[in-house]
Design a protein around this motif. Structure first.
Motif, short mmCIF file in Angstrom:
data_model
loop_
_atom_site.label_atom_id
_atom_site.label_comp_id
_atom_site.label_asym_id
_atom_site.label_seq_id
_atom_site.Cartn_x
_atom_site.Cartn_y
_atom_site.Cartn_z
N LYS A 125 0.84 -1.19 0.00
CA LYS A 125 0.00 0.00 0.00
C LYS A 125 0.87 1.25 0.00
CE LYS A 125 -0.45 -0.02 4.98
NZ LYS A 125 -1.20 -0.40 6.11
N GLU A 126 0.33 2.33 -0.50
CA GLU A 126 1.07 3.58 -0.55
C GLU A 126 1.27 4.12 0.86
OE1 GLU A 126 -0.56 7.60 -1.93
OE2 GLU A 126 0.69 6.96 -3.63
N LEU A 127 2.50 4.50 1.16
CA LEU A 127 2.84 5.08 2.46
C LEU A 127 3.32 6.51 2.24
CD1 LEU A 127 4.86 2.08 3.92
CD2 LEU A 127 2.48 2.69 4.40
N HIS A 128 3.10 7.35 3.23
CA HIS A 128 3.54 8.74 3.18
C HIS A 128 4.77 8.91 4.05
CE1 HIS A 128 -0.06 10.15 1.06
NE2 HIS A 128 -0.63 9.14 1.69
N ALA A 129 5.67 9.79 3.60
CA ALA A 129 6.92 10.01 4.31
C ALA A 129 7.35 11.46 4.16
CB ALA A 129 7.99 9.08 3.76
N SER A 130 8.19 11.90 5.09
CA SER A 130 8.74 13.25 5.01
C SER A 130 9.99 13.34 5.88
CB SER A 130 7.71 14.29 5.48
OG SER A 130 7.42 14.11 6.84
N CYS A 131 10.74 14.38 5.65
CA CYS A 131 11.90 14.67 6.49
C CYS A 131 11.40 15.26 7.81
CB CYS A 131 12.84 15.64 5.77
SG CYS A 131 12.09 17.25 5.45
N HIS A 132 12.32 15.62 8.70
CA HIS A 132 11.94 16.15 10.02
C HIS A 132 11.18 17.47 9.95
CE1 HIS A 132 12.68 18.03 14.01
NE2 HIS A 132 12.38 16.80 14.42
N CYS A 133 11.63 18.38 9.09
CA CYS A 133 10.99 19.69 9.02
C CYS A 133 9.78 19.73 8.10
CB CYS A 133 12.01 20.75 8.60
SG CYS A 133 12.54 20.66 6.87
N GLY A 134 9.58 18.68 7.31
CA GLY A 134 8.44 18.61 6.40
C GLY A 134 8.67 19.27 5.05
#
Length: 150
Positions: A10-19
């Protein structure tokens, strides 16, 4: 969420610490590919990574904030956020069709969700050894303090 919630494609969302950097991904094999590496760079970085096919990572925001770091052979491409400095993902020298993605960037997941993580032998890279077979150098374990109360 628990690690079991991440099995499947399934598709997962991710980001760095600051967004500043936001991306989506599809894991190749759930969290079964979770690993660390003991090469000179990864040993200092200390992240747990999981495998994602190159076509299954899509940066939706902050592509201009991604900074590239390469060393030694220059084949692996390590990307991190130029704002907060967090390693997001890297193209893999050992499997050029995949990225290794920092599990700490994936929404709802933490490196502390894993009781044990294999550490791959990267000080002598598989592509530099006869046979080219990856080997496990050891394991990192984590045990939560059961005396800790929130």
């Amino acid at each position: 969420m628990t690690p079991a919630d991440f099995h499947g494609r399934k598709e997962l969302h991710a980001s760095c610490h600051c967004g500043a950097v936001k991306f989506t991904l599809l894991l190749t094999d759930g969290l079964r590919s979770a690993r660390r590496c003991n090469c000179s760079y990864c040993g200092m970085r200390g992240a747990v990574a999981v495998s994602v096919n190159l076509d299954d990572v899509h940066v939706h925001a902050g592509e201009d904030k991604l900074t590239l770091y390469q060393f030694n052979t220059g084949q692996a491409k390590h990307y991190f956020c130029s704002v907060c400095g967090i390693y997001t993902f890297h193209s893999r020298r050992s499997v050029p069709t995949q990225y290794g993605v920092n599990v700490a960037c994936i929404d709802g997941l933490s490196p502390f969700d894993f009781d044990e993580v294999p550490v791959l032998e990267g000080r002598s890279h598989p592509k530099d050894r006869p046979g080219g077979v990856p080997t496990t150098a050891g394991w990192i374990t984590y045990r939560a303090n059961s005396d800790h109360h929130s």
